[in-house]
Design an enzyme around this catalytic site. Structure first.
Site, PDB file in Angstrom:
ATOM      1  CB  SER A 100      -0.944  -0.073   1.206  1.00  0.00           C
ATOM      2  OG  SER A 100      -1.770   1.027   1.262  1.00  0.00           O
ATOM      3  CG  ASP A 317      -3.315   3.926  -0.943  1.00  0.00           C
ATOM      4  OD1 ASP A 317      -3.972   3.684  -1.971  1.00  0.00           O
ATOM      5  OD2 ASP A 317      -3.237   3.136   0.011  1.00  0.00           O
ATOM      6  CD  GLU A 422      -9.612   2.947   8.278  1.00  0.00           C
ATOM      7  OE1 GLU A 422      -9.486   2.403   9.376  1.00  0.00           O
ATOM      8  OE2 GLU A 422      -8.803   2.781   7.355  1.00  0.00           O
ATOM      9  CB  THR A 557       0.673  -1.200   9.578  1.00  0.00           C
ATOM     10  OG1 THR A 557       0.671   0.178   9.984  1.00  0.00           O
ATOM     11  CG2 THR A 557      -0.710  -1.565   9.115  1.00  0.00           C
TER      12      THR A 557
HETATM   13  C1  16G Z   1      -4.205  -0.520   7.185  1.00  0.00           C
HETATM   14  C2  16G Z   1      -5.696  -0.646   7.049  1.00  0.00           C
HETATM   15  C3  16G Z   1      -6.370   0.672   7.295  1.00  0.00           C
HETATM   16  C4  16G Z   1      -5.967   1.218   8.639  1.00  0.00           C
HETATM   17  C5  16G Z   1      -4.480   1.245   8.792  1.00  0.00           C
HETATM   18  C6  16G Z   1      -4.135   1.550  10.232  1.00  0.00           C
HETATM   19  C7  16G Z   1      -6.865  -2.081   5.491  1.00  0.00           C
HETATM   20  C8  16G Z   1      -7.080  -2.431   4.059  1.00  0.00           C
HETATM   21  N1  16G Z   1      -6.029  -1.075   5.705  1.00  0.00           N
HETATM   22  O1  16G Z   1      -3.680   0.312   6.212  1.00  0.00           O
HETATM   23  O2  16G Z   1      -7.747   0.454   7.273  1.00  0.00           O
HETATM   24  O3  16G Z   1      -6.452   2.513   8.812  1.00  0.00           O
HETATM   25  O4  16G Z   1      -3.937  -0.025   8.478  1.00  0.00           O
HETATM   26  O5  16G Z   1      -2.780   1.443  10.402  1.00  0.00           O
HETATM   27  O6  16G Z   1      -7.415  -2.690   6.392  1.00  0.00           O
HETATM   28  P1  16G Z   1      -2.171   1.410  11.850  1.00  0.00           P
HETATM   29  O7  16G Z   1      -2.788   0.228  12.565  1.00  0.00           O
HETATM   30  O8  16G Z   1      -0.723   1.301  11.636  1.00  0.00           O
HETATM   31  O9  16G Z   1      -2.547   2.706  12.503  1.00  0.00           O
HETATM   32 MG    MG Z   2      -3.699   1.207   0.372  1.00  0.00          MG
END
Ligand code: 16G
Ligand code: MG
Length: 595
Positions: A100, A317, A422, A557
């Site tokens: 992404s 993105d 979001e 993430t």
């Molecule tokens: C990922 C998620 C997104 C979320 C983000 C939060 C999907 C397809 N994408 O990009 O929805 O806002 O993670 O990231 O589910 P974080 O947990 O690092 O804050």
């Molecule tokens: Mg993306």
């Protein structure tokens, strides 16, 4: 499990051993590994685990994501998992290679469930276990146990089919090969490589295949462009004649979205799309460009300049599942006016609500007006408080879920029409099958009783929106077209749209901590229930600020705790976020916080 299958799995996983994080990204690590191999006196696996501590992967908010150089084995395992999922559900599933909005050297892998949505959460723990199995034998016994528990028909008689897609990252091709090898180690499983796609295209195709519809890229483009054209034809004459600017300038983040948009734009009428950062000009993916960069930094992306003052601009993105809009207010500063996911949500919600009220207005005799669609709006705690107030004041039902598309999507699917977004720009509108069948019937009735009436136009508009907007997942390309046609319908400029409400000042920080799993939250992530005492400390700090709102959550993430704060002024929001970051540090950290 058949002996042939067992041997195939064992052989295939041996090729990809050692597992994730153990594929020696650098020479130094290889050298160190050789020494480890010689060190017979020390438990080999304990050492290995120690050596790669910190790279243990978890399926996370959106699949596995890490530096591409350590992902081959993980992707191979996810290939096997995808084949098992296809066997279990007796349906087509998808496997997408993308990271992404992450930097170009990262990559990732996720599974698309037969519905076109994310992998069922019930399988996530198994995904984690598979990814961290340390020997081929351990890996095999995990599979045997799971196959028995889930009663997966792994006898080579049933077939499995997996659609594969990848974004434009250079590492994508070799990772896709690893996925294919994983898939081919399950008897009867077939991989269909669809090449470079946006993530939402793959989700769309998986859903389409399982519904018996055409699941090709041309079919995708045809569906969204034709429903866009229908919506354009239904624009009221009063606004059609207004002198609205039909050009939008799009930052493609130097990723897959830009190149797909180049194809799509030639199929549209009444809209001019200028794509910049298409990925063809040598620009680096997500580097100073893209929806995530804009949402976080709020500055002009690469490829845009002072000549663009006042234009309507948008940004995708890296895999085109997020969309934000922006404009450059003055030539003297790099700051942009950001129109984020919350405002896209507000625009969509207003339009849908308006069409619903036209559709169900009293007056058309003998027609069934009785089905009042239940319309729901879904946000996360990151939604700007001003957007939530605005939506509620507009009479909409607003519900909160934890961060991550899978949570929002699940909630939205409980409504006749569920709109979720979001703040970062990921979202869509879901229509229930039941309500759509009613709408089709109603449209037919209206066609007979009052063809061309305002009510019938509203029915047609809603039907077209349900075809334009991706029903599987948030899709920047289809959302872009819907935003554009709604703006044309209303005769609104980006400025008029941006003035729907004024965002409360906010600040996001991230804090590195020893163990981010020490933070657990509840109430859609707005309250931290552990470590004990931290929420009380956050509450005490927040109470000092007028209109203060603040929460913390572990990232899904990145290895950090995220802090979000809102307050009546930017200084206050900055100060609140800073103080809470210090609290996090005090409870859990190593004393360092950064943006
Ligand atoms: C990922 C998620 C997104 C979320 C983000 C939060 C999907 C397809 N994408 O990009 O929805 O806002 O993670 O990231 O589910 P974080 O947990 O690092 O804050
Ligand atoms: Mg993306």
């Amino acid at each position: 499990m058949k002996e042939e299958q067992r041997l195939l799995l064992l052989h295939s996983s041996s090729l990809f051993f050692p597992p994730q994080g153990l594929s020696f990204p650098s020479k130094t690590k290889r050298y160190f590994f050789s020494i480890l191999l010689l060190t017979k006196t020390i438990n080999f696996f304990i050492l290995l685990f120690w050596f790669f501590i910190g790279v243990k992967l978890s399926y996370g908010t959106a699949g596995f994501r890490a530096d591409a150089s350590i992902l081959k084995s993980t992707v191979h395992r996810v290939g096997i998992l995808a084949a098992l999922r296809s066997l279990k559900t007796q349906s087509v599933v998808g496997l997408m290679i993308t990271a992404s909005h992450n930097k170009v050297t990262d990559n990732g892998v996720k599974i698309v469930d037969p519905s076109g949505g994310m992998l069922t959460q019930e399988w996530e723990p198994f995904a984690d276990q598979l990814a961290s199995a340390q020997t081929p034998e351990a890996f095999l016994s995990l599979i045997i146990e799971f196959v028995e528990k889930e009663k997966i028909p792994l006898d080579g008689v049933q077939s499995a089919e997996i659609l594969l897609g990848r974004d434009t990252r250079p590492s994508g091709e070799s990772l896709l090969e690893a996925a294919k090898q994983g898939i081919s180690s399950i008897l009867g499983a077939i991989a269909l490589d669809l090449g470079i796609l946006t993530t939402p295209q793959l989700h769309w195709m998986v859903r389409a295949r399982n519904k018996g519809m055409k699941a090709t890229e041309p079919a995708y483009f045809e569906q969204i462009s034709s429903s866009f054209r229908c919506l354009v034809d239904l624009i009221p004459n009063e606004t059609k004649s207004s002198k609205m600017d039909n050009t939008v300038v799009v930052d493609g983040a130097d990723g897959v979205g830009g190149e797909k948009l180049e194809v799509l734009k030639s199929m549209l009428t009444s809209l001019v799309i200028e794509v910049r950062n298409t990925g063809k000009g040598g620009g680096l993916l997500n580097d100073g460009v893209g929806a995530d960069y804009l949402q976080k930094e709020k500055v002009v992306p690469r490829g845009f300049c002072s000549n663009d003052v006042g234009l309507r601009c948008a940004s995708l993105d890296g895999d085109a599942d997020r969309l934000v809009y922006f404009s450059v207010p003055t030539s003297s500063s790099r700051k942009i006016d950001l129109v984020d996911g919350d405002k896209i949500l507000s625009l969509f919600a207003l339009f849908i609500k308006e069409q619903l009220s036209i559709l169900t207005k009293e007056g058309t005799e003998k027609l069934d007006n009785s089905y009042h669609a239940r319309l729901g709006v879904i946000q996360t705690a990151y939604a700007n408080g001003a957007s939530t107030d605005y939506l509620k004041q507009s009479g909409l039902e607003v519900i909160f879920t934890p961060t991550g598309v899978k949570h929002l999507h699940e909630k939205a699917a409980q409504f006749d029409i569920g709109i979720y977004f979001e703040a970062n720009g990921h979202g869509t509108i879901l229509f229930s099958e039941t309500w759509l069948s009613w709408l089709e019937a109603r449209n037919n009735e209206l066609g007979l009783a009052s063809e061309g009436s305002e009510q019938q136009k509203a029915a047609l508009r809603l039907l077209s929106v349900s075809k334009l907007i991706n029903q599987a997942v948030g899709d920047a390309l289809s959302c872009l077209l819907l935003v554009e046609v709604i703006l044309q319908h209303k005769g609104w400029s980006i400025h008029k749209w941006n003035e729907l409400y004024q965002d409360l000042p906010s600040r996001q920080l991230k804090v590195k901590v020893v163990d981010r799993t020490a933070v657990a939250t509840t109430n859609a992530e707005t309250v931290a229930i552990s470590p004990p005492g931290i929420q009380e400390a956050i509450d005490a700090e927040t109470a000092k600020y007028p209109k203060g709102r603040c929460f913390i959550r572990p990232s899904g993430t990145e290895d950090v705790i995220r802090v979000y704060a809102e307050a009546s002024t930017q200084e206050a929001a900055d100060s609140l976020a800073g103080s809470v970051a210090k609290i996090v540090d005090r409870f859990l950290g190593f004393s360092s916080s950064q943006q």
